[in-house]
Design a protein around this motif. Structure first.
Motif, PDB file in Angstrom:
ATOM      1  N   GLY A   1       7.701 -12.839   6.950  1.00 51.00           N
ATOM      2  CA  GLY A   1       6.403 -12.726   6.292  1.00 51.00           C
ATOM      3  C   GLY A   1       6.130 -11.313   5.810  1.00 51.00           C
ATOM      4  O   GLY A   1       5.604 -11.099   4.709  1.00 51.00           O
TER       5      GLY A   1
ATOM      6  N   GLN B   1       5.699  -9.875   1.932  1.00 52.36           N
ATOM      7  CA  GLN B   1       4.553  -9.083   1.501  1.00 52.36           C
ATOM      8  C   GLN B   1       4.997  -7.748   0.924  1.00 52.36           C
ATOM      9  O   GLN B   1       4.441  -7.283  -0.080  1.00 52.36           O
ATOM     10  CB  GLN B   1       3.594  -8.865   2.669  1.00 52.36           C
ATOM     11  CG  GLN B   1       2.296  -8.205   2.231  1.00 52.36           C
ATOM     12  CD  GLN B   1       1.218  -8.281   3.284  1.00 52.36           C
ATOM     13  OE1 GLN B   1       0.946  -7.310   3.963  1.00 52.36           O
ATOM     14  NE2 GLN B   1       0.602  -9.447   3.420  1.00 52.36           N
TER      15      GLN B   1
ATOM     16  N   HIS C   1      -2.581 -19.582  -1.658  1.00 51.48           N
ATOM     17  CA  HIS C   1      -1.840 -18.355  -1.953  1.00 51.48           C
ATOM     18  C   HIS C   1      -1.269 -17.776  -0.666  1.00 51.48           C
ATOM     19  O   HIS C   1      -1.926 -17.792   0.372  1.00 51.48           O
ATOM     20  CB  HIS C   1      -2.778 -17.338  -2.621  1.00 51.48           C
ATOM     21  CG  HIS C   1      -2.057 -16.192  -3.241  1.00 51.48           C
ATOM     22  ND1 HIS C   1      -1.581 -15.131  -2.504  1.00 51.48           N
ATOM     23  CD2 HIS C   1      -1.697 -15.938  -4.533  1.00 51.48           C
ATOM     24  CE1 HIS C   1      -0.977 -14.273  -3.299  1.00 51.48           C
ATOM     25  NE2 HIS C   1      -1.039 -14.737  -4.537  1.00 51.48           N
ATOM     26  N   PRO C   2      -0.037 -17.257  -0.690  1.00 58.43           N
ATOM     27  CA  PRO C   2       0.579 -16.716   0.541  1.00 58.43           C
ATOM     28  C   PRO C   2      -0.233 -15.625   1.206  1.00 58.43           C
ATOM     29  O   PRO C   2      -0.155 -15.443   2.421  1.00 58.43           O
ATOM     30  CB  PRO C   2       1.923 -16.168   0.045  1.00 58.43           C
ATOM     31  CG  PRO C   2       2.210 -16.902  -1.211  1.00 58.43           C
ATOM     32  CD  PRO C   2       0.877 -17.183  -1.835  1.00 58.43           C
ATOM     33  N   ASP C   3      -1.044 -14.873   0.440  1.00 59.08           N
ATOM     34  CA  ASP C   3      -1.809 -13.776   1.021  1.00 59.08           C
ATOM     35  C   ASP C   3      -3.135 -14.230   1.621  1.00 59.08           C
ATOM     36  O   ASP C   3      -3.856 -13.431   2.212  1.00 59.08           O
ATOM     37  CB  ASP C   3      -2.089 -12.694  -0.029  1.00 59.08           C
ATOM     38  CG  ASP C   3      -0.891 -11.782  -0.230  1.00 59.08           C
ATOM     39  OD1 ASP C   3       0.066 -11.904   0.553  1.00 59.08           O
ATOM     40  OD2 ASP C   3      -0.902 -10.977  -1.163  1.00 59.08           O
TER      41      ASP C   3
ATOM     42  N   ARG D   1      -2.051 -16.770   7.224  1.00 63.83           N
ATOM     43  CA  ARG D   1      -0.669 -17.043   7.621  1.00 63.83           C
ATOM     44  C   ARG D   1      -0.345 -18.535   7.569  1.00 63.83           C
ATOM     45  O   ARG D   1       0.676 -18.965   8.100  1.00 63.83           O
ATOM     46  CB  ARG D   1      -0.429 -16.471   9.015  1.00 63.83           C
ATOM     47  CG  ARG D   1      -0.641 -14.959   9.085  1.00 63.83           C
ATOM     48  CD  ARG D   1      -0.268 -14.395  10.439  1.00 63.83           C
ATOM     49  NE  ARG D   1       1.160 -14.496  10.664  1.00 63.83           N
ATOM     50  CZ  ARG D   1       1.735 -14.232  11.845  1.00 63.83           C
ATOM     51  NH1 ARG D   1       1.001 -13.894  12.873  1.00 63.83           N
ATOM     52  NH2 ARG D   1       3.040 -14.352  11.982  1.00 63.83           N
TER      53      ARG D   1
ATOM     54  N   ARG E   1       0.587 -20.449   4.966  1.00 66.23           N
ATOM     55  CA  ARG E   1       1.831 -20.718   4.242  1.00 66.23           C
ATOM     56  C   ARG E   1       3.050 -20.368   5.089  1.00 66.23           C
ATOM     57  O   ARG E   1       4.065 -21.067   5.068  1.00 66.23           O
ATOM     58  CB  ARG E   1       1.848 -19.923   2.935  1.00 66.23           C
ATOM     59  CG  ARG E   1       1.047 -20.517   1.792  1.00 66.23           C
ATOM     60  CD  ARG E   1       1.774 -21.639   1.085  1.00 66.23           C
ATOM     61  NE  ARG E   1       2.970 -21.218   0.421  1.00 66.23           N
ATOM     62  CZ  ARG E   1       3.031 -20.785  -0.838  1.00 66.23           C
ATOM     63  NH1 ARG E   1       1.923 -20.695  -1.555  1.00 66.23           N
ATOM     64  NH2 ARG E   1       4.175 -20.448  -1.384  1.00 66.23           N
ATOM     65  N   GLU E   2       2.942 -19.278   5.842  1.00 68.03           N
ATOM     66  CA  GLU E   2       4.049 -18.860   6.703  1.00 68.03           C
ATOM     67  C   GLU E   2       4.328 -19.920   7.770  1.00 68.03           C
ATOM     68  O   GLU E   2       5.486 -20.256   8.047  1.00 68.03           O
ATOM     69  CB  GLU E   2       3.689 -17.522   7.350  1.00 68.03           C
ATOM     70  CG  GLU E   2       4.812 -16.856   8.102  1.00 68.03           C
ATOM     71  CD  GLU E   2       4.358 -15.534   8.701  1.00 68.03           C
ATOM     72  OE1 GLU E   2       4.971 -15.130   9.706  1.00 68.03           O
ATOM     73  OE2 GLU E   2       3.404 -14.928   8.184  1.00 68.03           O
TER      74      GLU E   2
ATOM     75  N   SER F   1       5.816 -23.058   6.161  1.00 71.55           N
ATOM     76  CA  SER F   1       7.218 -22.818   5.794  1.00 71.55           C
ATOM     77  C   SER F   1       8.138 -22.960   7.004  1.00 71.55           C
ATOM     78  O   SER F   1       9.247 -23.510   6.896  1.00 71.55           O
ATOM     79  CB  SER F   1       7.363 -21.426   5.176  1.00 71.55           C
ATOM     80  OG  SER F   1       8.696 -21.165   4.825  1.00 71.55           O
TER      81      SER F   1
ATOM     82  N   GLU G   1      -0.382 -22.784  -6.996  1.00 70.51           N
ATOM     83  CA  GLU G   1      -1.065 -22.074  -5.926  1.00 70.51           C
ATOM     84  C   GLU G   1      -2.561 -22.223  -6.160  1.00 70.51           C
ATOM     85  O   GLU G   1      -3.078 -21.786  -7.193  1.00 70.51           O
ATOM     86  CB  GLU G   1      -0.676 -20.595  -5.893  1.00 70.51           C
ATOM     87  CG  GLU G   1       0.742 -20.359  -5.391  1.00 70.51           C
ATOM     88  CD  GLU G   1       1.077 -18.887  -5.267  1.00 70.51           C
ATOM     89  OE1 GLU G   1       0.236 -18.049  -5.681  1.00 70.51           O
ATOM     90  OE2 GLU G   1       2.163 -18.573  -4.774  1.00 70.51           O
TER      91      GLU G   1
END
Length: 321
Positions: free
Chosen positions: A33, A37, A202-204, A207, A209-210, A213, A228
């Motif tokens: 992660g 970033q 959005h990945p940001d 957490r 999305r993390e 995944s 997204e």
């Protein structure tokens, strides 16, 4: 995406730790992660900030340009936040209670409980997609209480002066177009669903999305994610038949979408209440939790897919006493 203060903190943490692995531990992130970033930050700044090899993370020429400026900026930002938080706290009327919430079905019950238990309080609320800025605001005194959330292995970090009380852990469900071939099933397979196009936050944002995944990796593949989006936009994409996604179990189906449990319950989400130890809600913490739990149970009854799931898994819903 614009460069933010948290990005400068990431750069300085990596430089101080000397490696992404140690920096990830200090930032309470996973190494993949943090790597992702850092790549986004480097893309914003136009080049590599660190050379990463056996010697660890060593600043490049661009890194040597960026790091002194980041280190010069951060103390001023921290001082500003600290001073304004103290000023706001001192200037806040005793009857004012500022609440925050992620997208979850608990905010209305938190507001009602606060108004009942702190009569005459001026109650305000604002929402964020991510729990991280809300937790920061609690710790800095910019909020008195908030609805937060996290996932297994990605729990919210403890913060000084903040009480975190888990409310309930629930399964994460699939969100499908109502025309999807699997929409007629009682539950759907993540292994099959991962082959579809996906819409994701959005990945940001946090957490989430993390975490998703890491669970997708058990299926042997990652989904193709051309979209997204969050909130209403994500629902509209799914309703249009363009993608599938995931949602909280308490999400109520609307026209054009179907909510279905995932076979084997591979994903979970934990609802958490947080409040300041020195704020007005602290004296009523247990009562607030009980009222919010009661509201949550009422919400469960209005979500058909979740109500059916709970009848099949009566042992899985663990609530505070």
């Amino acid at each position: 995406m614009d460069l933010e203060v948290r990005h400068l903190r990431v750069i300085c943490a990596i430089a101080e730790a000397g490696s992404l692995t140690r920096a990830a531990a200090s930032l309470r992130m996973t190494q993949p992660g943090l790597s992702a970033q850092l790549r986004r930050i480097e893309a914003m700044l136009g080049g590599s900030i660190f050379d990463r090899g056996q010697a660890g993370a060593v600043p490049t020429a661009l890194g040597e340009l960026v790091l002194p400026r980041a280190r010069a900026i951060l103390p001023g930002i921290d001082g500003l936040l600290s001073d304004t938080a103290r000023a706001a706290h001192c200037g806040t009327a005793p009857g004012r209670v500022r609440l925050g919430s992620v997208g979850a079905p608990l905010l209305a019950d938190l507001i009602v409980a606060t108004k009942e238990l702190i009569p005459g309080a001026e109650v305000t609320a604002r929402c964020q997609y991510s729990p991280s800025p809300l937790l920061d605001d609690l710790a800095a005194g910019r909020l008195e209480a908030a609805v937060l959330g996290d996932n297994p292995g990605h729990e919210l970090p403890p913060r000084e002066g903040v009480v975190l009380r888990p409310v309930v852990t629930e399964p994460v469900f699939a969100l499908l177009p109502s025309t999807h071939p699997m929409a007629g099933r009682e539950e759907v397979s993540l292994e099959e669903l991962v082959r579809d196009d996906w819409a994701m936050p959005h990945p940001d944002s946090d957490r989430t999305r993390e975490y998703w995944s890491s669970v997708f990796s058990r299926t042997g593949r990652q989904p193709h994610t051309p979209y997204e989006a969050e909130g209403r936009q994500l629902i509209d994409i799914v309703r249009a038949g363009l993608a599938v996604s995931l949602c909280q179990a308490t999400y109520t189906e609307v026209d054009g979408v179907a909510v279905r449990p995932l076979a084997g319950n591979p994903l979970w989400y934990r609802h958490v209440l947080g409040w300041r130890r020195d704020g007005p809600p602290a004296a009523h913490g247990d009562k607030i939790v009980r009222r919010v739990v009661a509201g949550y149970l009422a919400t469960c009854a209005t979500a058909p897919a979740y109500a059916r799931w709970r009848r099949r898994h009566p042992e899985s819903l663990r609530l505070p006493e």
